[in-house]
Design a protein around this motif. Structure first.
Motif, short mmCIF file in Angstrom:
data_model
loop_
_atom_site.label_atom_id
_atom_site.label_comp_id
_atom_site.label_asym_id
_atom_site.label_seq_id
_atom_site.Cartn_x
_atom_site.Cartn_y
_atom_site.Cartn_z
N GLU A 193 1.71 0.07 -13.12
CA GLU A 193 1.82 0.41 -11.70
C GLU A 193 2.38 1.82 -11.52
O GLU A 193 1.93 2.58 -10.65
CB GLU A 193 2.71 -0.61 -10.98
CG GLU A 193 2.11 -2.01 -10.94
CD GLU A 193 2.98 -2.99 -10.19
OE1 GLU A 193 3.95 -2.56 -9.56
OE2 GLU A 193 2.68 -4.20 -10.26
N ARG A 194 3.35 2.18 -12.35
CA ARG A 194 3.92 3.52 -12.25
C ARG A 194 2.94 4.57 -12.76
O ARG A 194 2.88 5.68 -12.25
CB ARG A 194 5.23 3.60 -13.03
CG ARG A 194 6.30 2.64 -12.51
CD ARG A 194 7.67 3.05 -12.96
NE ARG A 194 8.64 2.00 -12.78
CZ ARG A 194 9.94 2.13 -12.99
NH1 ARG A 194 10.42 3.28 -13.39
NH2 ARG A 194 10.77 1.11 -12.80
N LEU A 195 2.15 4.21 -13.78
CA LEU A 195 1.15 5.14 -14.30
C LEU A 195 0.03 5.38 -13.28
O LEU A 195 -0.45 6.50 -13.13
CB LEU A 195 0.58 4.60 -15.62
CG LEU A 195 1.53 4.59 -16.82
CD1 LEU A 195 0.94 3.80 -17.97
CD2 LEU A 195 1.89 6.00 -17.28
N VAL A 196 -0.37 4.34 -12.58
CA VAL A 196 -1.41 4.48 -11.56
C VAL A 196 -0.95 5.42 -10.45
O VAL A 196 -1.75 6.17 -9.86
CB VAL A 196 -1.81 3.11 -10.99
CG1 VAL A 196 -2.57 3.25 -9.67
CG2 VAL A 196 -2.67 2.35 -11.99
N THR A 197 0.35 5.41 -10.16
CA THR A 197 0.86 6.27 -9.09
C THR A 197 0.60 7.74 -9.39
O THR A 197 0.46 8.55 -8.46
CB THR A 197 2.37 6.02 -8.90
OG1 THR A 197 2.59 4.63 -8.69
CG2 THR A 197 2.89 6.77 -7.68
N ILE A 198 0.52 8.11 -10.67
CA ILE A 198 0.21 9.49 -11.02
C ILE A 198 -1.17 9.86 -10.47
O ILE A 198 -1.36 10.93 -9.89
CB ILE A 198 0.26 9.70 -12.55
CG1 ILE A 198 1.64 9.30 -13.12
CG2 ILE A 198 -0.07 11.15 -12.91
CD1 ILE A 198 1.68 9.25 -14.63
N LEU A 199 -2.14 8.96 -10.64
CA LEU A 199 -3.47 9.22 -10.10
C LEU A 199 -3.45 9.25 -8.58
O LEU A 199 -4.15 10.07 -7.96
CB LEU A 199 -4.46 8.15 -10.59
CG LEU A 199 -5.27 8.54 -11.84
CD1 LEU A 199 -4.36 8.59 -13.06
CD2 LEU A 199 -6.42 7.58 -12.06
N GLU A 200 -2.66 8.37 -7.97
CA GLU A 200 -2.53 8.40 -6.51
C GLU A 200 -2.09 9.78 -6.03
O GLU A 200 -2.62 10.32 -5.04
CB GLU A 200 -1.52 7.35 -6.05
CG GLU A 200 -2.01 5.92 -6.04
CD GLU A 200 -1.01 5.01 -5.38
OE1 GLU A 200 -1.04 4.89 -4.14
OE2 GLU A 200 -0.17 4.44 -6.11
N LYS A 201 -1.10 10.34 -6.72
CA LYS A 201 -0.58 11.64 -6.31
C LYS A 201 -1.62 12.74 -6.53
O LYS A 201 -1.73 13.68 -5.73
CB LYS A 201 0.70 11.96 -7.08
CG LYS A 201 1.85 10.99 -6.81
CD LYS A 201 2.37 11.16 -5.39
CE LYS A 201 3.38 10.08 -5.02
NZ LYS A 201 4.52 10.00 -5.92
N LEU A 202 -2.40 12.64 -7.62
CA LEU A 202 -3.46 13.62 -7.86
C LEU A 202 -4.52 13.53 -6.76
O LEU A 202 -5.06 14.55 -6.31
CB LEU A 202 -4.11 13.38 -9.23
CG LEU A 202 -3.28 13.80 -10.44
CD1 LEU A 202 -3.97 13.36 -11.73
CD2 LEU A 202 -3.05 15.31 -10.46
N ILE A 203 -4.83 12.31 -6.33
CA ILE A 203 -5.82 12.12 -5.26
C ILE A 203 -5.33 12.77 -3.97
O ILE A 203 -6.11 13.39 -3.23
CB ILE A 203 -6.10 10.62 -5.07
CG1 ILE A 203 -6.87 10.09 -6.28
CG2 ILE A 203 -6.89 10.37 -3.79
CD1 ILE A 203 -6.99 8.57 -6.32
N ILE A 204 -4.04 12.65 -3.69
CA ILE A 204 -3.47 13.30 -2.51
C ILE A 204 -3.66 14.80 -2.58
O ILE A 204 -3.83 15.48 -1.56
CB ILE A 204 -1.97 12.92 -2.36
CG1 ILE A 204 -1.83 11.44 -2.02
CG2 ILE A 204 -1.29 13.78 -1.30
CD1 ILE A 204 -0.42 10.93 -2.03
N HIS A 205 -3.63 15.34 -3.82
CA HIS A 205 -3.84 16.79 -4.02
C HIS A 205 -5.32 17.16 -3.97
O HIS A 205 -5.68 18.29 -4.31
CB HIS A 205 -3.27 17.21 -5.38
CG HIS A 205 -1.82 17.58 -5.36
ND1 HIS A 205 -1.37 18.85 -5.05
CD2 HIS A 205 -0.71 16.85 -5.60
CE1 HIS A 205 -0.06 18.88 -5.10
NE2 HIS A 205 0.38 17.68 -5.44
#
Length: 277
Positions: A193-205
């Protein structure tokens, strides 16, 4: 050290403020020295708790926060004995990552680091998940949580969220996620779940969707190539489990946020394929 930390934690705000004025530098130096202490009560419940409270109460000076940040990302803290497994040095690395993630978030608001300093720290922190080999979560009642992968993911999230983040750093972050699947252990403490959040933040960028699609394909290609060349081994099964857990979490994250439908379609197809193998 425990008694000192307890005493400060039990102070009211005014008492703690006065203590930091007269003894702040010495206290923070001692806290740094105990950041990776193997005693869970000292390291986590007292030392880290006080660190967070001092930040939330704004009792550290900008110079103190800067010096902490510039100290933590180096070889004596975040990268201390990096590559070791099942040794106590993991606590120093893991909690350095945790402290740094908090400091970077504070810097995003207060800008106590110069642009050059912040970028230097972001660049140094980016490969952490690639290099960390100790994947233990809960170690024992006395030592508590190591959690290097989870704290490394928190640090990566702080890196992506920082105003100084540059997209050129993303490939190493993605490599770190992929490498985490192959560290010969199955994650059982919601690390995915914490690793997926990295992709979430990249998507926001607004990170390019086609690159993330290619990355997902490469993640599953590695599984396929390993299976063809080496076969069914314990490492394969742990990597397969980690990969599928991560991808399922990513699928639902994208579904609920309604972001990147093409990426989510590709993830869905791979999950369906590999669930049958």
């Amino acid at each position: 050290m425990k008694n000192t930390l307890l005493e400060i934690l039990n102070m009211n705000f005014n008492e703690r403020q006065q203590y930091m004025v007269t003894n702040g530098d010495e206290l923070l130096q001692n806290m740094l020295l105990h950041i990776g202490h193997p005693d869970d009560e000292l390291r986590d419940k007292l030392n880290y708790r006080l660190f967070v409270e001092l930040l939330s109460e704004q009792l550290m000076t900008t110079e103190q926060m800067k010096q902490l940040s510039l100290t933590l990302y180096g070889k004596d803290y975040l990268y201390r004995s990096i590559g070791e497994r099942h040794t106590e040095t993991v606590f120093t690395r893991s909690f350095s990552a945790l402290w740094l993630s908090v400091l970077l978030r504070v810097d995003s608001q207060l800008h106590f680091l110069s642009d050059e300093e912040s970028l230097q720290i972001l660049e140094a922190c980016t490969p952490y998940l690639i290099n960390e080999k100790d994947v233990r979560g809960f170690v024992g009642e006395e030592q508590g949580w190591a959690h290097a992968i989870s704290h490394g993911a928190d640090l990566a999230n702080a890196v992506v969220s920082h105003p100084s983040f540059e997209v050129r750093l993303a490939p190493k972050l993605l490599q770190g996620i992929k490498d985490s699947f192959w560290k010969e252990a199955v994650f059982v403490d919601d690390e995915e779940e914490r690793l997926v959040t990295i992709l979430e933040k990249l998507i926001i960028h607004d990170f390019p969707e086609e690159i993330l699609v290619e990355w997902v394909e490469q993640v599953f290609d590695k599984l396929q190539f390993y299976l063809m060349e080496v076969g069914y081994t314990p490492q394969y099964f742990s990597a397969r489990t980690n990969t599928l857990h991560f991808m399922k979490t990513l699928y639902f994250t994208l579904k609920f946020t309604k972001k990147m439908p093409q990426l989510n379609g590709v993830v869905s197809l791979f999950i369906a394929k590999w669930m049958k193998q």
